[in-house]
Scaffold this motif. Structure first.
Motif, PDB file in Angstrom:
ATOM      1  N   VAL A  67      48.237  15.012  33.202  1.00  0.00           N
ATOM      2  CA  VAL A  67      48.836  13.690  32.997  1.00  0.00           C
ATOM      3  C   VAL A  67      49.443  13.608  31.604  1.00  0.00           C
TER       4      VAL A  67
ATOM      5  N   TYR B  75      44.778   7.171  36.432  1.00  0.00           N
ATOM      6  CA  TYR B  75      44.663   8.327  37.323  1.00  0.00           C
ATOM      7  C   TYR B  75      43.223   8.832  37.403  1.00  0.00           C
TER       8      TYR B  75
ATOM      9  N   SER C 147      41.525   6.472  39.927  1.00  0.00           N
ATOM     10  CA  SER C 147      42.181   6.266  41.221  1.00  0.00           C
ATOM     11  C   SER C 147      41.478   7.034  42.333  1.00  0.00           C
TER      12      SER C 147
ATOM     13  N   TYR D 254      45.894  13.895  43.835  1.00  0.00           N
ATOM     14  CA  TYR D 254      46.981  14.531  43.097  1.00  0.00           C
ATOM     15  C   TYR D 254      46.595  15.944  42.655  1.00  0.00           C
TER      16      TYR D 254
END
Length: 237
Positions: free
Chosen positions: A187, A216, A219, A224
């Motif tokens: 990220v 993130y 989440s 991902y």
């Protein structure tokens, strides 16, 4: 059940704010820092009972192992490993003028350090239900975006390429983990004003940058694994 997070390079900047935001979300956060005095001061200034200091120098194999042993005194698993620690030594230096020892030092910390952190803490992350590893990167490490001029054109070979290597590492571990977990992702918070860039003006605040990472990290809606993301979602390699 208590969630445990370990954030490296967290005595200041984005790492410090990641710790704050995770602690506010009721995680027990291990605040990792190379300097014990600065790390302890950071814990004290945050003022959370669910934040504790763990000394770790990610360029030192024994220090990483010692950090793992310290955490094992508290928990047998880590739900979130956030590899935030990193250095940038070649801002303002042209690639043709970059010294080899400077480049080696950046890779030693940013790439090899992150690699060792992942290998060492992977058994603890695997013990978590929904464990996740987040590697901080930069949008300038995207070869596609940097070449096309979509990101800030800072041609800092050492920092950018060491983060590109982290992106490659993220992909490789992601392929290994597959759908069985844990989830690993890179990220970038985007341009954030921090000590890393000499507090260059015009960027996000450290709290704003950290918010993207934490979003993130917490989440549960989208997997991902193996991807590189910015605040808007997946970015190209």
């Amino acid at each position: 059940m208590t969630k445990f997070a370990f954030v490296t390079g967290a005595n200041k900047g984005i790492g410090y704010e990641i710790v704050r935001q995770l602690a506010e979300k009721n995680h027990h956060v291990f605040l990792g820092a190379r300097n014990e005095e600065l790390g302890q001061k950071a814990v004290q200034s945050l003022g959370f009972s669910n934040v504790s200091f763990v000394q770790v120098d990610i360029s030192d194999t024994q220090s990483i192992q010692n950090a793992k042993n310290k955490i094992l005194e508290v928990t047998d698993h880590v739900d979130l490993l956030i590899n935030n620690a990193g250095i940038a030594l070649d801002f303002g230096i042209l690639p043709s003028e970059l010294k080899l020892e400077t480049l080696r030092k950046e890779f030693d910390v940013n790439f090899f350090g992150t690699f060792q952190m992942i290998q060492t803490f992977l058994p603890l992350v695997k013990k978590s239900q929904g464990g996740k590893i987040i590697n901080l990167t930069t949008d300038m490490a995207s070869q596609t975006m940097f070449d096309s001029g979509e990101v800030h054109p800072l041609n800092i070979l050492g920092y950018n390429s060491s983060k590109t290597a982290i992106n490659s590492l993220t992909l490789a571990f992601g392929k290994e983990f597959g759908t069985n977990g844990p989830e690993i992702l890179g990220v970038t918070p985007g341009f954030t004003t921090t000590d890393l860039n000499g507090n260059a003006p015009g960027g996000k605040t450290t709290a704003e940058g950290a918010k993207i990472i934490v979003k993130y990290a917490l989440s549960t809606t989208t997997n991902y694994n193996g991807k590189i993301l910015d605040e808007n979602g997946i970015i190209p390699w």
